[in-house]
Scaffold this active site. Structure first.
Site, mmCIF file in Angstrom:
data_model
loop_
_atom_site.group_PDB
_atom_site.id
_atom_site.type_symbol
_atom_site.label_atom_id
_atom_site.label_comp_id
_atom_site.label_asym_id
_atom_site.label_seq_id
_atom_site.Cartn_x
_atom_site.Cartn_y
_atom_site.Cartn_z
ATOM 1 N N GLY A 1 36.674 16.192 44.758
ATOM 2 C CA GLY A 1 35.902 17.029 43.827
ATOM 3 C C GLY A 1 35.917 16.637 42.361
ATOM 4 N N ASP B 1 40.372 27.821 42.514
ATOM 5 C CA ASP B 1 39.860 28.988 43.219
ATOM 6 C C ASP B 1 41.063 29.849 43.612
ATOM 7 O OD1 ASP B 1 38.465 30.773 44.808
ATOM 8 O OD2 ASP B 1 37.767 29.308 46.257
ATOM 9 N N LYS C 1 38.113 29.952 38.340
ATOM 10 C CA LYS C 1 37.528 31.225 38.791
ATOM 11 C C LYS C 1 38.345 32.434 38.351
ATOM 12 C CE LYS C 1 34.802 29.571 42.722
ATOM 13 N NZ LYS C 1 34.632 29.600 44.191
ATOM 14 N N ASP D 1 31.242 20.163 46.268
ATOM 15 C CA ASP D 1 30.396 20.024 47.452
ATOM 16 C C ASP D 1 30.307 21.302 48.257
ATOM 17 O OD1 ASP D 1 33.186 19.847 48.408
ATOM 18 O OD2 ASP D 1 32.250 19.442 50.345
HETATM 19 P P1 IMP Z 1 41.854 26.347 45.887
HETATM 20 O O1 IMP Z 1 42.930 25.579 46.575
HETATM 21 O O2 IMP Z 1 41.425 27.566 46.634
HETATM 22 O O3 IMP Z 1 42.148 26.632 44.423
HETATM 23 O O4 IMP Z 1 40.552 25.475 45.895
HETATM 24 C C1 IMP Z 1 40.630 24.194 45.528
HETATM 25 C C2 IMP Z 1 39.548 23.316 46.100
HETATM 26 O O5 IMP Z 1 38.599 24.009 46.950
HETATM 27 C C3 IMP Z 1 38.772 22.758 44.967
HETATM 28 O O6 IMP Z 1 39.396 21.596 44.445
HETATM 29 C C4 IMP Z 1 37.442 22.499 45.596
HETATM 30 O O7 IMP Z 1 37.437 21.229 46.240
HETATM 31 C C5 IMP Z 1 37.299 23.583 46.637
HETATM 32 N N1 IMP Z 1 36.530 24.715 46.074
HETATM 33 C C6 IMP Z 1 36.995 25.885 45.611
HETATM 34 N N2 IMP Z 1 36.005 26.657 45.146
HETATM 35 C C7 IMP Z 1 34.862 25.944 45.324
HETATM 36 C C8 IMP Z 1 33.477 26.188 45.036
HETATM 37 O O8 IMP Z 1 33.057 27.227 44.502
HETATM 38 N N3 IMP Z 1 32.613 25.200 45.367
HETATM 39 C C9 IMP Z 1 33.009 24.024 45.937
HETATM 40 N N4 IMP Z 1 34.284 23.748 46.211
HETATM 41 C C10 IMP Z 1 35.204 24.703 45.906
HETATM 42 MG MG MG Z 2 35.602 20.545 48.552
#
Ligand code: IMP
Ligand code: MG
Length: 174
Positions: free
Chosen positions: A43, A102, A130, A158
């Protein structure tokens, strides 16, 4: 506009201006020592490429591949490390670069892994935050934008591997 895109949230110029400012912030923050910038793939690849060109001090770049499972729009809470740099981290300033925070699971897992290798310092830079994550191991010191708590694509982000190439960040049609 591209098919399936509902609304542009951050356009190309807004992103470019903010990435430039982040580069200046980062340049000012690290006064001495060795800096290693580690991009979390996939990402962060576009953000990282733009960001490092705005950091006006010597640094090295490496990558870490942390993938969450599946093609859904909800973070599953499991993180797999697919590629892990063997670069020596001891005594270096480490700056992790994320596309979006996220749930914070990815950042937390990666922070734990990096801390075990005794870097001199550890900070995170994320393009989007977020602001829904609870219990972050480290709060990113450098943040591009607060993002709405919806699913976003483009500028590296993505949905099932699509839309990464879009030069803006946008929401998808339902
Ligand atoms: P987390 O581990 O939930 O903080 O999310 C981390 C990863 O999930 C990010 O590095 C993104 O690759 C993916 N991700 C989280 N939110 C989104 C979104 O809104 N769109 C696309 N990818 C996301
Ligand atoms: Mg992703």
């Amino acid at each position: 506009m591209e098919r399936d895109i509902a609304r542009v949230v951050f356009d190309e110029q807004v992103i470019a201006d903010r990435v430039s400012e982040l580069g200046t912030e980062i340049t000012g923050y690290y006064q001495g020592g060795d800096l290693l910038v580690i991009g979390l793939l996939k990402g962060s690849f576009i953000f990282l490429a733009d960001l490092v060109r705005k950091i006006r001090r010597a640094h090295k770049v490496d990558f870490l591949v942390a993938a969450s499972y599946g093609a859904g729009k909800v973070s599953p809470g499991t993180v797999r490390l697919l590629y892990d740099p063997n670069t020596e981290l001891v005594g270096k300033h480490i700056l992790l670069v994320e596309d979006i925070v996220d749930s914070g699971n990815t950042l937390n897992e990666v922070c734990r892994l990096i801390r075990r290798r005794n870097p001199k310092s550890l900070e995170a830079c994320t393009l989007l935050h977020k602001r829904i994550a609870l219990d972050l191991e480290i709060e990113p010191r450098f943040i591009g934008f607060d993002a709405p708590p919806v699913f976003l694509v483009g500028y590296g982000l993505d949905h099932a591997e699509n839309f990464r190439h879009l030069p803006y960040v946008a929401t998808l049609e339902e």
